[in-house]
Design an enzyme around this catalytic site. Sequence first.
Site, short mmCIF file in Angstrom:
data_model
loop_
_atom_site.label_atom_id
_atom_site.label_comp_id
_atom_site.label_asym_id
_atom_site.label_seq_id
_atom_site.Cartn_x
_atom_site.Cartn_y
_atom_site.Cartn_z
N CYS A 186 -14.24 64.76 45.29
CA CYS A 186 -12.87 64.30 45.56
C CYS A 186 -12.80 63.61 46.93
CB CYS A 186 -11.88 65.44 45.40
SG CYS A 186 -10.25 64.82 44.97
N THR A 234 -3.54 106.52 47.46
CA THR A 234 -3.38 106.41 46.01
C THR A 234 -2.21 107.27 45.55
OG1 THR A 234 -5.69 105.88 45.62
CG2 THR A 234 -4.52 106.88 43.79
N GLU A 279 -16.10 71.87 40.24
CA GLU A 279 -16.20 73.32 40.53
C GLU A 279 -15.24 74.17 39.71
OE1 GLU A 279 -14.95 71.03 42.56
OE2 GLU A 279 -13.39 71.78 43.89
N HIS A 306 -12.93 67.44 40.35
CA HIS A 306 -13.41 68.72 40.89
C HIS A 306 -14.25 69.47 39.85
CE1 HIS A 306 -11.04 68.90 44.63
NE2 HIS A 306 -10.16 68.17 43.97
N1 GLN Z 1 -6.81 63.66 50.11
C1 GLN Z 1 -7.42 62.97 49.02
C2 GLN Z 1 -6.40 62.45 48.03
O1 GLN Z 1 -5.27 62.88 48.01
C3 GLN Z 1 -8.45 63.86 48.33
C4 GLN Z 1 -7.85 65.06 47.68
C5 GLN Z 1 -8.86 66.12 47.34
O2 GLN Z 1 -9.97 66.12 47.86
N2 GLN Z 1 -8.49 67.07 46.51
O3 GLN Z 1 -6.70 61.60 47.22
#
Ligand code: GLN
Length: 505
Positions: free
Chosen positions: A355, A164, A483, A481
């Site tokens: 996805c 530090t 998430e 997504h």
């Molecule tokens: N590879 C796939 C696409 O390009 C899924 C991409 C992902 O899962 N983010 O559509």
Amino acid sequence: MKNRGYKIANQKLDPYINIDPGTMSPYEHGEVFVTDDGAETDLDLGHYERFTDENLTENSSITSGKIYLEVIEKERKGDYLGKTVQVIPHITDAIKQKIYNFEKMGIDIVITEIGGTVGDIESGPMLEAIRQIGIEQKEEDTVFIHVTLLPYISGSKELKSKPTQHSVKELQALGIMPDILVCRADEKISENMKEKIALFCNVKKENVIENKTVSNLYEIPLMLEEEGLANAVCKKLNLKNTNSNNEGWEKLIKSIKENQNYKKVKIAIVGKYTKLEDSYLSVIESIKHAGYKNLVNTDIELVDSEQITKENVKDIIGKYNGIIVPGGFGDRGIEGMIETIKYARENKVPFLGICLGMQMAVIEFARNVLKLEDANSEEFEENCKNAVIHIMKEQKEIRKKGGTMRLGAYPCKLKKDSKAYNIYGKEEISERHRHRYEYNNKYRMEMEKAGLKIAGTSPDETLVEMVEIKNHPFFEACQFHPEFKSRPDKPHPLFVSFVKAQIFD
Ligand code: GLN
């Protein structure tokens, strides 16, 4: 600071040369986090959003590459009017502009984090830029917070302050005097140690903040509040230090702690980047959030899809209460994902496909239910006869950002008679995307007839965004997504239902 009533924004300055982490392997950099406005960003933005529940934008994720590209493009256009273009002032000005941009957005406090370690060659211009901001602004308008490490020497059972001291010295040589030190430590920092650090590092003792390792990262804000970090910031920024309203968060922490005693559910994330947990950071956090909400203890394991075959799928997957096949790129490990999804579909194990996970679910269904044995994605087989997942040429127009990728928030309309509609409790949703390929509309009728229901589409119905299977405890797959939008205190409905389905199995 947000709970004191201030409008805040977080920002990350990353010293590396990539324009953004979009092209980096998850093994290099962990997951790529995506914002509503379609920026592919450092995973720290995911932490920022989860902790502050503020949706960030492209301006919150800056790399050296982005700055240099901008400056060099301006230079080519002749914008510098014949001047010699230099790191100082041109690069540093461009960096400062990214910080000052928040002024226009009505933000009270911008928290800019600089990645890497003080002394790195790459981060030099970024540190120089914030040094300049420190002198350009009024004394009360900036605060420098330095995060340092106090290593614990187990042999002598003590924390060491030398690293530090050295990094503060390094920072001072660059012209920056830290106002506050946030010290990472595995053990409690004694008062004596704080005094010593204050003396050697030229900061007030009350501004030496302990940042001790905790069992759950969501405990950190309350711990730092107790240590006086926000008070010290208010003091330096000469801000009214109103009472912080942390009630919601306190409740969350209480329920997280109680969660340890609840029923355990075992969840597998079946993907190909399993050697690094950070590759699936937001998915893992979203499952945990759903666990807090359902009062169950989620035991999450990463399972390498490359190891899964028709013969061993039951042995590997059979022990889990729920299965997630997350996003990904490239064909490594996809056959194992397909076997996994077949197992989940036939054995009625709760399944969430995200996805690439949805694309695999569609391929699995086409191969094993529709008996289209050569069904595939154009991503893995360009001239595939039954490309149930493909590139939609006519969609290219709406994908100007990021080349051919569909990035950022898009609206989705859910079918009223779908389970997805029940889960979300509304018809119109907005979710974030990051992919090139789409469900091939040519197969819609056939698939639906055979039982793979289209649960959600784009509002104009041209893009399939969600599919599901009836007569299954939980089989949902989405092209987006979810998430990226889950928060510890506002868990995402898809994850909440996914975990809930496992309690009653
Ligand atoms: N590879 C796939 C696409 O390009 C899924 C991409 C992902 O899962 N983010 O559509």
